[in-house]
Design a protein around this motif. Structure first.
Motif, PDB file in Angstrom:
ATOM      1  N   SER A   1       0.830  -1.208   0.000  1.00  0.00           N
ATOM      2  CA  SER A   1       0.000   0.000   0.000  1.00  0.00           C
ATOM      3  C   SER A   1       0.858   1.250   0.000  1.00  0.00           C
ATOM      4  CB  SER A   1      -0.926   0.022   1.220  1.00  0.00           C
ATOM      5  OG  SER A   1      -1.825  -1.042   1.175  1.00  0.00           O
ATOM      6  N   PHE A   2       1.895   1.269   0.836  1.00  0.00           N
ATOM      7  CA  PHE A   2       2.786   2.428   0.892  1.00  0.00           C
ATOM      8  C   PHE A   2       3.509   2.622  -0.443  1.00  0.00           C
ATOM      9  CE2 PHE A   2       3.150   1.487   5.671  1.00  0.00           C
ATOM     10  CZ  PHE A   2       2.036   2.256   5.958  1.00  0.00           C
ATOM     11  N   ALA A   3       3.951   1.533  -1.050  1.00  0.00           N
ATOM     12  CA  ALA A   3       4.648   1.631  -2.337  1.00  0.00           C
ATOM     13  C   ALA A   3       3.708   2.163  -3.420  1.00  0.00           C
ATOM     14  CB  ALA A   3       5.217   0.269  -2.739  1.00  0.00           C
ATOM     15  N   VAL A   4       2.476   1.668  -3.453  1.00  0.00           N
ATOM     16  CA  VAL A   4       1.504   2.129  -4.442  1.00  0.00           C
ATOM     17  C   VAL A   4       1.210   3.610  -4.230  1.00  0.00           C
ATOM     18  CG1 VAL A   4      -0.916   1.935  -5.173  1.00  0.00           C
ATOM     19  CG2 VAL A   4       0.470  -0.130  -4.874  1.00  0.00           C
ATOM     20  N   MET A   5       0.995   4.011  -2.991  1.00  0.00           N
ATOM     21  CA  MET A   5       0.710   5.418  -2.693  1.00  0.00           C
ATOM     22  C   MET A   5       1.884   6.311  -3.107  1.00  0.00           C
ATOM     23  SD  MET A   5      -2.317   5.354  -1.661  1.00  0.00           S
ATOM     24  CE  MET A   5      -2.690   6.837  -0.792  1.00  0.00           C
ATOM     25  N   ALA A   6       3.107   5.856  -2.872  1.00  0.00           N
ATOM     26  CA  ALA A   6       4.276   6.640  -3.260  1.00  0.00           C
ATOM     27  C   ALA A   6       4.327   6.821  -4.775  1.00  0.00           C
ATOM     28  CB  ALA A   6       5.550   5.974  -2.755  1.00  0.00           C
ATOM     29  N   HIS A   7       4.083   5.736  -5.522  1.00  0.00           N
ATOM     30  CA  HIS A   7       4.091   5.824  -6.988  1.00  0.00           C
ATOM     31  C   HIS A   7       2.988   6.755  -7.484  1.00  0.00           C
ATOM     32  CE1 HIS A   7       7.242   2.942  -7.639  1.00  0.00           C
ATOM     33  NE2 HIS A   7       6.569   1.964  -7.063  1.00  0.00           N
ATOM     34  N   LEU A   8       1.784   6.595  -6.934  1.00  0.00           N
ATOM     35  CA  LEU A   8       0.672   7.444  -7.363  1.00  0.00           C
ATOM     36  C   LEU A   8       0.909   8.903  -6.989  1.00  0.00           C
ATOM     37  CD1 LEU A   8      -2.409   5.183  -6.562  1.00  0.00           C
ATOM     38  CD2 LEU A   8      -1.367   5.647  -8.799  1.00  0.00           C
ATOM     39  N   SER A   9       1.497   9.146  -5.839  1.00  0.00           N
ATOM     40  CA  SER A   9       1.807  10.522  -5.423  1.00  0.00           C
ATOM     41  C   SER A   9       2.795  11.166  -6.386  1.00  0.00           C
ATOM     42  CB  SER A   9       2.375  10.538  -3.999  1.00  0.00           C
ATOM     43  OG  SER A   9       1.382  10.150  -3.079  1.00  0.00           O
ATOM     44  N   GLN A  10       3.783  10.399  -6.846  1.00  0.00           N
ATOM     45  CA  GLN A  10       4.761  10.933  -7.808  1.00  0.00           C
ATOM     46  C   GLN A  10       4.096  11.255  -9.140  1.00  0.00           C
ATOM     47  OE1 GLN A  10       7.725   7.847  -7.823  1.00  0.00           O
ATOM     48  NE2 GLN A  10       8.877   8.771  -6.137  1.00  0.00           N
ATOM     49  N   VAL A  11       3.217  10.376  -9.584  1.00  0.00           N
ATOM     50  CA  VAL A  11       2.508  10.617 -10.849  1.00  0.00           C
ATOM     51  C   VAL A  11       1.657  11.874 -10.715  1.00  0.00           C
ATOM     52  CG1 VAL A  11       0.687   9.729 -12.376  1.00  0.00           C
ATOM     53  CG2 VAL A  11       2.519   8.207 -11.606  1.00  0.00           C
ATOM     54  N   ALA A  12       0.934  12.001  -9.617  1.00  0.00           N
ATOM     55  CA  ALA A  12       0.089  13.175  -9.398  1.00  0.00           C
ATOM     56  C   ALA A  12       0.928  14.445  -9.343  1.00  0.00           C
ATOM     57  CB  ALA A  12      -0.712  13.004  -8.105  1.00  0.00           C
ATOM     58  N   ALA A  13       2.005  14.407  -8.575  1.00  0.00           N
ATOM     59  CA  ALA A  13       2.856  15.594  -8.411  1.00  0.00           C
ATOM     60  C   ALA A  13       3.447  16.058  -9.739  1.00  0.00           C
ATOM     61  CB  ALA A  13       3.962  15.302  -7.404  1.00  0.00           C
ATOM     62  N   ALA A  14       3.753  15.130 -10.626  1.00  0.00           N
ATOM     63  CA  ALA A  14       4.306  15.486 -11.934  1.00  0.00           C
ATOM     64  C   ALA A  14       3.318  16.317 -12.751  1.00  0.00           C
ATOM     65  CB  ALA A  14       4.701  14.230 -12.706  1.00  0.00           C
ATOM     66  N   HIS A  15       2.036  16.262 -12.379  1.00  0.00           N
ATOM     67  CA  HIS A  15       0.994  17.026 -13.072  1.00  0.00           C
ATOM     68  C   HIS A  15       0.394  18.098 -12.168  1.00  0.00           C
ATOM     69  CE1 HIS A  15       0.881  14.516 -16.695  1.00  0.00           C
ATOM     70  NE2 HIS A  15       1.251  13.554 -15.875  1.00  0.00           N
ATOM     71  N   GLU A  16       1.127  18.417 -11.094  1.00  0.00           N
ATOM     72  CA  GLU A  16       0.691  19.419 -10.125  1.00  0.00           C
ATOM     73  C   GLU A  16      -0.695  19.113  -9.564  1.00  0.00           C
ATOM     74  OE1 GLU A  16       1.250  23.286 -11.887  1.00  0.00           O
ATOM     75  OE2 GLU A  16       3.402  22.947 -12.146  1.00  0.00           O
ATOM     76  N   LEU A  17      -0.890  17.845  -9.240  1.00  0.00           N
ATOM     77  CA  LEU A  17      -2.123  17.371  -8.618  1.00  0.00           C
ATOM     78  C   LEU A  17      -1.795  16.771  -7.254  1.00  0.00           C
ATOM     79  CD1 LEU A  17      -3.622  15.367 -11.624  1.00  0.00           C
ATOM     80  CD2 LEU A  17      -4.448  17.577 -10.799  1.00  0.00           C
ATOM     81  N   SER A  18      -2.758  16.820  -6.366  1.00  0.00           N
ATOM     82  CA  SER A  18      -2.630  16.084  -5.113  1.00  0.00           C
ATOM     83  C   SER A  18      -3.081  14.646  -5.367  1.00  0.00           C
ATOM     84  CB  SER A  18      -3.509  16.710  -4.032  1.00  0.00           C
ATOM     85  OG  SER A  18      -4.884  16.504  -4.334  1.00  0.00           O
ATOM     86  N   LEU A  19      -2.786  13.776  -4.429  1.00  0.00           N
ATOM     87  CA  LEU A  19      -3.231  12.386  -4.553  1.00  0.00           C
ATOM     88  C   LEU A  19      -4.761  12.326  -4.593  1.00  0.00           C
ATOM     89  CD1 LEU A  19      -2.347   9.464  -4.737  1.00  0.00           C
ATOM     90  CD2 LEU A  19      -2.237   9.398  -2.253  1.00  0.00           C
ATOM     91  N   THR A  20      -5.418  13.172  -3.821  1.00  0.00           N
ATOM     92  CA  THR A  20      -6.884  13.184  -3.816  1.00  0.00           C
ATOM     93  C   THR A  20      -7.427  13.685  -5.149  1.00  0.00           C
ATOM     94  OG1 THR A  20      -6.857  13.526  -1.426  1.00  0.00           O
ATOM     95  CG2 THR A  20      -8.925  13.970  -2.559  1.00  0.00           C
ATOM     96  N   GLN A  21      -6.780  14.674  -5.755  1.00  0.00           N
ATOM     97  CA  GLN A  21      -7.219  15.138  -7.069  1.00  0.00           C
ATOM     98  C   GLN A  21      -7.044  14.040  -8.119  1.00  0.00           C
ATOM     99  OE1 GLN A  21      -4.624  18.542  -6.958  1.00  0.00           O
ATOM    100  NE2 GLN A  21      -6.352  19.968  -6.912  1.00  0.00           N
ATOM    101  N   LEU A  22      -5.966  13.280  -7.989  1.00  0.00           N
ATOM    102  CA  LEU A  22      -5.768  12.126  -8.867  1.00  0.00           C
ATOM    103  C   LEU A  22      -6.910  11.131  -8.705  1.00  0.00           C
ATOM    104  CD1 LEU A  22      -3.673  10.538 -10.759  1.00  0.00           C
ATOM    105  CD2 LEU A  22      -2.993   9.423  -8.640  1.00  0.00           C
ATOM    106  N   ARG A  23      -7.296  10.890  -7.459  1.00  0.00           N
ATOM    107  CA  ARG A  23      -8.417   9.980  -7.195  1.00  0.00           C
ATOM    108  C   ARG A  23      -9.704  10.486  -7.832  1.00  0.00           C
ATOM    109  NH1 ARG A  23      -9.365   9.031  -1.213  1.00  0.00           N
ATOM    110  NH2 ARG A  23     -10.829   7.498  -2.025  1.00  0.00           N
ATOM    111  N   VAL A  24      -9.951  11.794  -7.746  1.00  0.00           N
ATOM    112  CA  VAL A  24     -11.153  12.372  -8.348  1.00  0.00           C
ATOM    113  C   VAL A  24     -11.183  12.075  -9.841  1.00  0.00           C
ATOM    114  CG1 VAL A  24     -12.322  14.539  -8.953  1.00  0.00           C
ATOM    115  CG2 VAL A  24     -11.510  14.172  -6.609  1.00  0.00           C
ATOM    116  N   LEU A  25     -10.068  12.329 -10.522  1.00  0.00           N
ATOM    117  CA  LEU A  25     -10.020  12.057 -11.962  1.00  0.00           C
ATOM    118  C   LEU A  25     -10.230  10.580 -12.250  1.00  0.00           C
ATOM    119  CD1 LEU A  25      -7.105  14.421 -13.044  1.00  0.00           C
ATOM    120  CD2 LEU A  25      -9.567  14.797 -13.277  1.00  0.00           C
ATOM    121  N   GLY A  26      -9.669   9.721 -11.412  1.00  0.00           N
ATOM    122  CA  GLY A  26      -9.859   8.281 -11.585  1.00  0.00           C
ATOM    123  C   GLY A  26     -11.310   7.871 -11.426  1.00  0.00           C
ATOM    124  N   ILE A  27     -11.971   8.435 -10.440  1.00  0.00           N
ATOM    125  CA  ILE A  27     -13.386   8.122 -10.209  1.00  0.00           C
ATOM    126  C   ILE A  27     -14.237   8.591 -11.381  1.00  0.00           C
ATOM    127  CG2 ILE A  27     -15.398   8.727  -8.782  1.00  0.00           C
ATOM    128  CD1 ILE A  27     -13.373   8.771  -6.370  1.00  0.00           C
TER     129      ILE A  27
END
Length: 135
Positions: free
Chosen positions: A15-41
């Protein structure tokens, strides 16, 4: 370590590894992890604001702020619900759809190393087991 402890420990580490990867992907697009989740939903549904809040596990005022920021970036639209005039539905704009596709591909590439040591059968089984855990 007993087997249940090992499962719990490994699940937490993954879980921590997945969150770290997703956080990096989000940050590369100036998004928070929660904003990434919104787009995913929103990739495959147009929920009412209250439904989006439930999906995210957040209160409506927090979700309203998230949606406001996404609207300002041109990624999300708010529209009056056809079935309930008091409700607002949220959907992706064409730019939001394109960014969601891009983020999905980047997330897949970022997380590929986590499953690269598994056979195709093991990956399929893992997918089934994870789906059952979330059901």
């Amino acid at each position: 370590m007993t087997e249940p402890d090992e499962v719990l420990d490994n699940l937490a580490q993954v879980s921590f590894a997945v969150m770290a990867h997703l956080s990096q992907v989000a940050a590369a697009h100036e998004l928070s992890l929660t904003q990434l989740r919104v787009l995913g939903i929103l990739r495959d549904r147009t929920p009412k604001m209250a439904e989006l809040a439930t999906h995210l596990g957040l209160d409506r005022s927090s979700v309203s702020g998230l949606v406001d920021r996404a609207v300002r970036r041109g990624l999300v639209l708010r529209e009056a619900s056809r079935d309930d005039g008091r409700s607002v539905r949220v959907s992706l704009t064409p730019a939001g759809v394109e960014l969601a596709r891009e983020l999905t591909a980047e997330a897949a590439r970022a997380m590929a190393p986590l499953t690269s040591g598994l056979s195709a059968a093991d990956r399929n089984r893992l997918g089934v087991l994870l789906g059952r855990m979330l059901a």
